[in-house]
Design a protein around this motif. Structure first.
Motif, mmCIF file in Angstrom:
data_model
loop_
_atom_site.group_PDB
_atom_site.id
_atom_site.type_symbol
_atom_site.label_atom_id
_atom_site.label_comp_id
_atom_site.label_asym_id
_atom_site.label_seq_id
_atom_site.Cartn_x
_atom_site.Cartn_y
_atom_site.Cartn_z
ATOM 1 N N ARG A 192 0.687 -1.086 0.074
ATOM 2 C CA ARG A 192 -0.069 -0.053 -0.091
ATOM 3 C C ARG A 192 0.812 1.189 -0.161
ATOM 4 N N GLY A 193 0.494 2.186 -0.685
ATOM 5 C CA GLY A 193 1.392 3.391 -0.855
ATOM 6 C C GLY A 193 2.464 3.503 -1.880
ATOM 7 N N LYS A 194 2.441 2.233 -2.777
ATOM 8 C CA LYS A 194 3.424 2.073 -3.745
ATOM 9 C C LYS A 194 2.873 1.614 -5.276
ATOM 10 N N PRO A 195 2.089 2.496 -5.734
ATOM 11 C CA PRO A 195 1.073 2.456 -6.970
ATOM 12 C C PRO A 195 2.222 2.008 -7.849
ATOM 13 N N MET A 196 1.430 1.291 -8.876
ATOM 14 C CA MET A 196 2.378 0.740 -10.328
ATOM 15 C C MET A 196 1.637 0.818 -11.480
ATOM 16 N N THR A 197 2.301 1.372 -12.573
ATOM 17 C CA THR A 197 1.728 1.365 -13.892
ATOM 18 C C THR A 197 2.159 0.151 -14.690
ATOM 19 N N LEU A 198 1.910 0.295 -15.849
ATOM 20 C CA LEU A 198 2.346 -0.772 -16.860
ATOM 21 C C LEU A 198 3.751 -0.686 -17.388
ATOM 22 N N ASP A 199 3.965 0.834 -17.287
ATOM 23 C CA ASP A 199 5.316 1.289 -17.724
ATOM 24 C C ASP A 199 6.412 0.625 -16.567
ATOM 25 N N ASP A 200 5.852 0.948 -15.222
ATOM 26 C CA ASP A 200 6.859 0.437 -14.081
ATOM 27 C C ASP A 200 6.963 -1.049 -14.412
ATOM 28 N N TYR A 201 5.802 -1.847 -14.773
ATOM 29 C CA TYR A 201 6.081 -3.289 -14.665
ATOM 30 C C TYR A 201 6.964 -3.405 -15.780
ATOM 31 N N LEU A 202 6.786 -3.044 -16.893
ATOM 32 C CA LEU A 202 7.759 -3.387 -17.986
ATOM 33 C C LEU A 202 9.255 -2.904 -17.994
ATOM 34 N N ALA A 203 9.285 -1.962 -16.859
ATOM 35 C CA ALA A 203 10.660 -1.230 -16.750
ATOM 36 C C ALA A 203 11.437 -2.079 -15.698
ATOM 37 N N ALA A 204 10.653 -2.944 -15.064
ATOM 38 C CA ALA A 204 11.387 -4.227 -14.112
ATOM 39 C C ALA A 204 12.427 -4.936 -14.711
ATOM 40 N N PRO A 205 13.345 -5.238 -13.641
ATOM 41 C CA PRO A 205 14.400 -5.994 -14.373
ATOM 42 C C PRO A 205 13.995 -7.558 -14.469
ATOM 43 N N ILE A 206 14.193 -8.143 -15.351
ATOM 44 C CA ILE A 206 14.074 -9.609 -15.806
ATOM 45 C C ILE A 206 14.801 -10.680 -14.611
ATOM 46 N N ILE A 207 14.262 -11.295 -13.954
ATOM 47 C CA ILE A 207 14.513 -12.034 -13.071
ATOM 48 C C ILE A 207 14.905 -13.324 -13.474
ATOM 49 N N SER A 208 13.886 -14.046 -14.499
ATOM 50 C CA SER A 208 14.081 -15.386 -15.088
ATOM 51 C C SER A 208 13.117 -15.404 -16.247
ATOM 52 N N ASP A 209 13.473 -15.013 -17.456
ATOM 53 C CA ASP A 209 12.676 -14.732 -18.444
ATOM 54 C C ASP A 209 11.488 -15.730 -18.562
ATOM 55 N N PRO A 210 10.247 -15.310 -18.509
ATOM 56 C CA PRO A 210 9.528 -13.843 -18.782
ATOM 57 C C PRO A 210 9.410 -13.248 -17.730
ATOM 58 N N TYR A 211 9.733 -13.592 -16.540
ATOM 59 C CA TYR A 211 9.155 -13.218 -15.195
ATOM 60 C C TYR A 211 10.280 -11.931 -15.040
ATOM 61 N N ARG A 212 9.639 -10.699 -14.791
ATOM 62 C CA ARG A 212 10.093 -9.610 -14.242
ATOM 63 C C ARG A 212 10.124 -9.502 -12.778
ATOM 64 N N LEU A 213 10.833 -8.647 -12.044
ATOM 65 C CA LEU A 213 10.878 -8.644 -10.762
ATOM 66 C C LEU A 213 9.393 -8.286 -10.321
#
Length: 393
Positions: A192-213
């Motif tokens: 809570r208090g940490k909203p997310m946008t799709l751009d935020d999601y797409l900019a997150a680092p890859i952890i194990s393709d296709p999963y991002r953080l």
């Protein structure tokens, strides 16, 4: 199946819920057992019971035996005990076991606590030693190749779905963003208090393709618990009972190795969901909201398909245009889920479903919620589901 249908439908209720605070940062600063006891006492109090009236306990998979819990709670008349070992499907499987126990007279009130110090002490790489994550197959065949942690194992399932059904990363992003939006309305949510946008999601680092953080669930300290009571006893308790209309579990084969299955996409929920809906005499079209086990974004999508809300491969179209958000056709993980509320192994999903059906979910309340489902997903596809109703079936 017929036996379960005749003994469970409408004969068991969730009468109490309780949680601790969900934390990261410095962590809970208390033992795993104390977390379980705090959530248990809260659930027993919510049910309007005394610890001495609890005569059944189902132990969590994360430590804390029935003996420890009973001794510390002062449970003096224990008649039923059990333990479920289905990974992330365990909480809902335990709800089912508790329902069957009270429906058949093996117990009157069954306590089911789940919790862990999943941030401050437990780590995914330690899971094999603790017996929480998949066993010999992962240890002997996956880990030696470098696949040592859940994001790597489950990324293979997501990648296969992308290959077969042209699943887009943006669809996984919609799941993460929707659940984060719900968490903004939940005072208990870690994110809570940490909203997310799709751009935020797409900019997150890859952890194990296709999963991002941001495809990965949270590491969290905390516990949650429920009390399940026989229907005739629930009617005399102060909190509004929520009825178990149907419940089932399913297991793919081989259980711990999806790479050798004849159908890689088949999971336990494909077997469990039709059984649970048949027991409840309801269909997916009757469901007002769903709390779906979301260890990773794709697993939420896969279970939406497996539960029968849409055909295989059509999940990304089903969730488009805000369908899984509050106000949409099927609000999913109204609390934020494992991705944005906390990772309490799915027991927090059950607690949220009870709040929704009681009408106690505050700003995230689904209008006129009458029917909800909760699912569990464990190891490499163990599946569990409960169909819960506001009114008696």
């Amino acid at each position: 199946m017929a036996s379960a249908a005749t003994t469970l439908r409408g004969r068991a209720c969730v009468t109490g819920i309780g949680t601790t605070e969900y934390t990261r940062g410095k962590g809970s600063m208390v033992s795993n057992l104390l977390l379980l006891l705090r959530a248990s006492v809260a659930a027993i109090n919510d049910a309007g019971l005394l610890p001495t009236e609890i005569d059944g306990i189902i132990a969590p998979i994360t430590g804390g035996s029935v003996r420890e819990l009973a001794a510390n709670l002062g449970t003096t008349d224990l008649r039923f005990s059990g333990k479920i070992d289905n990974g992330g499907a365990s909480a809902v499987s335990a709800l089912r076991m508790a329902g069957l126990a009270v429906a058949t007279g093996a117990a009157r009130h069954v306590l089911v606590p789940v919790g862990w110090n999943g941030y401050s002490s437990f780590r995914a790489r330690e899971a094999e030693e603790l017996g929480i994550l998949p066993g010999a197959v992962a240890r002997d065949y996956y880990m030696p190749t470098g696949a040592t942690a859940p994001p790597q194992w489950f990324a293979m399932l997501a990648r296969r779905h992308m290959h077969d059904y042209a699943l887009r990363s943006e669809a996984l992003g919609e799941i993460a963003v929707a659940f984060r939006a719900h968490a903004q309305l939940n005072p208990q949510a870690v994110m809570r208090g940490k909203p997310m946008t799709l751009d935020d999601y797409l900019a997150a680092p890859i952890i194990s393709d296709p999963y991002r953080l941001l495809d990965c669930s949270l590491e969290t300290d905390g516990a949650a618990a429920i009390v399940v009571s026989a229907r005739e006893r629930a009617e005399d308790l102060p909190s509004r009972p929520v009825h178990i209309a149907g419940a089932a579990e399913g297991h793919p084969f081989p259980a711990d190795c999806y790479l050798n299955r004849s159908d890689t996409h088949h999971i336990g929920l494909h077997t469990a969901a039709p059984e649970a809906f048949a027991m409840a005499e309801l269909t997916p079209k009757d469901v007002d909201f769903a709390e779906i086990y979301d260890c990773f974004t794709f697993e939420a999508l896969q279970q939406i398909e497996a539960a029968g809300f849409c055909p295989a491969g059509e999940g990304q179209d089903f969730i488009a245009d805000g369908a899984i958000r509050l106000g949409g056709a099927l609000p999913v993980n109204t609390h934020g889920g494992l991705l944005s509320e906390a990772h309490i192994l799915g027991m927090n999903h059950i607690v949220e479903a009870i709040r929704q059906l009681r009408g106690d979910a505050g700003d995230r309340q689904v209008d006129d919620a009458q029917v909800g489902i909760v699912t569990g997903f464990g190891d490499f596809g163990e599946g569990s589901i409960a169909v819960l109703t506001r009114s008696a079936p």
